[in-house]
Design a protein around this motif. Structure first.
Motif, short mmCIF file in Angstrom:
data_model
loop_
_atom_site.label_atom_id
_atom_site.label_comp_id
_atom_site.label_asym_id
_atom_site.label_seq_id
_atom_site.Cartn_x
_atom_site.Cartn_y
_atom_site.Cartn_z
N PRO A 183 0.80 -1.22 0.00
CA PRO A 183 0.00 0.00 0.00
C PRO A 183 0.84 1.28 0.00
O PRO A 183 0.45 2.28 -0.61
CB PRO A 183 -0.83 -0.13 1.29
N VAL A 184 1.99 1.23 0.67
CA VAL A 184 2.85 2.41 0.71
C VAL A 184 3.54 2.61 -0.64
O VAL A 184 3.68 3.75 -1.12
CB VAL A 184 3.88 2.31 1.84
N THR A 185 3.94 1.52 -1.27
CA THR A 185 4.50 1.62 -2.62
C THR A 185 3.48 2.27 -3.55
O THR A 185 3.81 3.16 -4.35
CB THR A 185 4.89 0.23 -3.16
N ALA A 186 2.23 1.82 -3.46
CA ALA A 186 1.16 2.35 -4.31
C ALA A 186 0.96 3.84 -4.08
O ALA A 186 0.77 4.61 -5.03
CB ALA A 186 -0.13 1.59 -4.04
N TYR A 187 1.01 4.26 -2.82
CA TYR A 187 0.83 5.68 -2.50
C TYR A 187 1.96 6.51 -3.12
O TYR A 187 1.72 7.60 -3.65
CB TYR A 187 0.80 5.86 -0.99
N GLY A 188 3.19 5.99 -3.06
CA GLY A 188 4.30 6.69 -3.68
C GLY A 188 4.15 6.80 -5.19
O GLY A 188 4.44 7.85 -5.78
N VAL A 189 3.67 5.72 -5.82
CA VAL A 189 3.44 5.74 -7.27
C VAL A 189 2.36 6.77 -7.61
O VAL A 189 2.46 7.51 -8.60
CB VAL A 189 3.06 4.35 -7.79
N TYR A 190 1.31 6.80 -6.79
CA TYR A 190 0.23 7.76 -6.99
C TYR A 190 0.75 9.20 -6.94
O TYR A 190 0.45 10.02 -7.82
CB TYR A 190 -0.84 7.53 -5.92
N LEU A 191 1.57 9.51 -5.95
CA LEU A 191 2.14 10.85 -5.84
C LEU A 191 3.08 11.15 -7.02
O LEU A 191 3.08 12.26 -7.56
CB LEU A 191 2.90 11.00 -4.53
N GLY A 192 3.85 10.13 -7.41
CA GLY A 192 4.75 10.30 -8.54
C GLY A 192 4.00 10.52 -9.84
O GLY A 192 4.44 11.28 -10.72
N MET A 193 2.86 9.87 -9.96
CA MET A 193 2.02 10.05 -11.15
C MET A 193 1.47 11.48 -11.19
O MET A 193 1.39 12.09 -12.27
CB MET A 193 0.88 9.04 -11.15
N LYS A 194 1.13 12.02 -10.02
CA LYS A 194 0.65 13.39 -9.98
C LYS A 194 1.76 14.37 -10.39
O LYS A 194 1.51 15.34 -11.13
CB LYS A 194 0.14 13.72 -8.57
N ALA A 195 2.98 14.13 -9.93
CA ALA A 195 4.11 14.98 -10.33
C ALA A 195 4.34 14.90 -11.84
O ALA A 195 4.64 15.90 -12.49
CB ALA A 195 5.37 14.57 -9.57
N ALA A 230 -0.04 7.49 -24.93
CA ALA A 230 -0.02 8.24 -23.68
C ALA A 230 1.06 9.33 -23.70
O ALA A 230 2.08 9.19 -24.37
CB ALA A 230 0.23 7.30 -22.51
N LYS A 231 0.82 10.38 -22.93
CA LYS A 231 1.80 11.46 -22.77
C LYS A 231 2.71 11.23 -21.57
O LYS A 231 3.74 11.87 -21.42
CB LYS A 231 1.07 12.79 -22.59
N VAL A 232 2.30 10.28 -20.69
CA VAL A 232 3.03 10.01 -19.46
C VAL A 232 3.15 8.51 -19.26
O VAL A 232 2.21 7.76 -19.52
CB VAL A 232 2.31 10.62 -18.23
N ILE A 233 4.33 8.06 -18.80
CA ILE A 233 4.52 6.68 -18.35
C ILE A 233 4.93 6.74 -16.89
O ILE A 233 5.98 7.29 -16.55
CB ILE A 233 5.59 5.95 -19.18
N ALA A 234 4.08 6.18 -16.02
CA ALA A 234 4.35 6.25 -14.59
C ALA A 234 3.72 5.03 -13.92
O ALA A 234 2.50 4.95 -13.81
CB ALA A 234 3.78 7.53 -14.00
N GLY A 235 4.55 4.08 -13.49
CA GLY A 235 4.01 2.86 -12.90
C GLY A 235 4.98 2.23 -11.93
O GLY A 235 6.11 2.69 -11.76
N SER A 236 4.54 1.13 -11.32
CA SER A 236 5.31 0.51 -10.24
C SER A 236 6.27 -0.59 -10.69
O SER A 236 7.09 -1.05 -9.90
CB SER A 236 4.35 -0.09 -9.20
N ALA A 237 6.19 -1.04 -11.93
CA ALA A 237 7.03 -2.14 -12.39
C ALA A 237 8.51 -1.76 -12.32
O ALA A 237 8.87 -0.59 -12.52
CB ALA A 237 6.67 -2.53 -13.82
N ASN A 238 9.35 -2.74 -12.06
CA ASN A 238 10.80 -2.53 -12.06
C ASN A 238 11.36 -2.68 -13.47
O ASN A 238 10.81 -3.40 -14.30
CB ASN A 238 11.49 -3.55 -11.14
N ASN A 239 12.47 -1.99 -13.73
CA ASN A 239 13.22 -2.15 -14.99
C ASN A 239 12.31 -2.06 -16.22
O ASN A 239 12.30 -2.94 -17.07
CB ASN A 239 13.96 -3.50 -14.98
#
Length: 366
Positions: free
Chosen positions: A148-160, A253-262
């Protein structure tokens, strides 16, 4: 695979092979760099097709953790464990206790955590044999499942990332394609749905897809169709190497922002995204929430303190986007430079301190 040549190329410190006949444990611990502190990285369990594939994955992931920990401001180096086996059928108690003993034998050079194919319960078993493990059950005073914390960080990063691409960081009304619906992606979708985003989702597991459709009103598509959706943001949350020669031409898409590694198959794919004007949030920056959270356990877990550090992912990405624009370089390269500068700065500082201590000792002896 020429292991020492690979290790020399990327300056690895150590590769440890762990075997326990009784439990069937076959594990590899890779330690990339401990300049900033002990190596921290999760224990991944996967049915690798070959031992060479497992070794390469351990090495690659360990190096990624060095950069992730450095860019996140953590006083930790990078390491990783991979366990060869099917997590659905090959697990047993002694396997993880044996791994714990191997980790203990490293005397704190490496600290493990949960990763793909392992759980909080598995970390509890490792904890029976060593203190050098994070992400154990909250009953031990730990933070528990980091997803859940990883997801929250991705969410904030997606907003940035959205602010960089669209001028503001609101995700309301944005069409977002989410590839993969595991634990992190599920919690990410929850945040996006609550903000009013429109979700297009896919996963090879149809139960996960159905849950997203039922709970978030998501639109489901086939896995091979996720890349070509007319969306604002593409969020890869499953496999690595999915930004490649085949998929890039399909992306709208104009943005790529996700939780996958590499996510980038090769570095040149980051350059291609840069040239196409697609805002790419470097994966090891945007998905660092989990490691930031479990790293806080090393100081006695404080959720408020941990979450404040996770929220810095927004600022880190903003800095990376600014550097990318000012120097006209891909965002992945900007992130790498920032991480490498921090490691180099600490190394030089420690080297100077050690030299001063050496000079003082030499004077005393003379």
């Amino acid at each position: 695979m020429e292991i020492f040549k690979y290790m020399e190329k990327y300056d690895y410190e150590q590769l440890i092979f762990c075997h326990d006949k009784n439990s069937g444990l076959k594990a590899i611990i890779a330690i990339h760099d401990t300049t900033l502190g002990p190596a921290l990285g999760g224990a991944r369990m996967w049915p690798y097709k070959s031992e060479e594939e497992a070794i390469e994955d351990a090495l690659r992931l360990a190096r990624g953790m060095t950069y992730k920990n450095a860019i996140s401001g953590l006083n930790l180096g990078g390491g990783k464990t991979v366990i060869i086996g099917d997590p659905a059928k090959d697990k047993n108690e002694e396997m993880f206790r044996a791994l714990g003993r191997f980790i203990q034998s490293l005397n704190g050079r490496y600290i493990t955590a949960e990763d793909v194919g392992t759980t909080v319960e598995d970390m509890d078993l490792i904890y029976e044999e060593t203190d050098y493990v994070t992400g154990i059950s909250p009953t031990y005073g730990s933070s528990g499942n980091p997803s859940p914390v990883t997801a929250y960080g991705v969410y904030l990063g997606m907003k940035a990332s959205a602010k960089e691409a669209f001028g503001d960081d609101s995700l309301r009304g944005k069409r977002i394609a989410v590839q993969g619906l595991g634990n992190v992606a599920y919690h990410l979708c929850k945040h996006l749905h609550e903000e009013g985003a429109k979700l297009i989702v896919t996963d090879i597991n149809q139960d996960r897809v159905k849950r997203a459709v039922d709970e978030f009103g998501a639109e489901a598509v086939e896995p091979e169709d996720i890349y070509k959706q007319e969306v604002d943001i593409f969020s890869p949350c499953a496999l690595g190497a999915i930004i490649n020669d085949e998929t890039i031409p399909q992306l709208k898409a104009k943005v790529i922002a996700g939780s996958a590694n590499n996510q980038l198959k090769e570095s040149r794919h980051g350059q291609i995204l840069h040239e196409k004007g697609i805002v790419y949030a470097p994966d090891y920056v945007i998905n660092a929430g989990g490691v930031i959270n479990v790293a806080d356990e090393l100081y006695g877990y404080n959720r408020e303190r941990a979450m404040k550090r996770v929220e810095m992912i927004y600022d880190s990405l903003t800095k990376i986007f600014r550097m990318s624009k000012e120097e006209n370089i891909p965002t992945y390269l900007a992130a790498n430079r920032l991480a490498e500068e921090r490691i180099s700065s600490v190394f030089k500082s420690r080297k100077q301190f050690m030299q001063r201590e050496k000079n003082i000792l030499s004077k005393r002896q003379s």
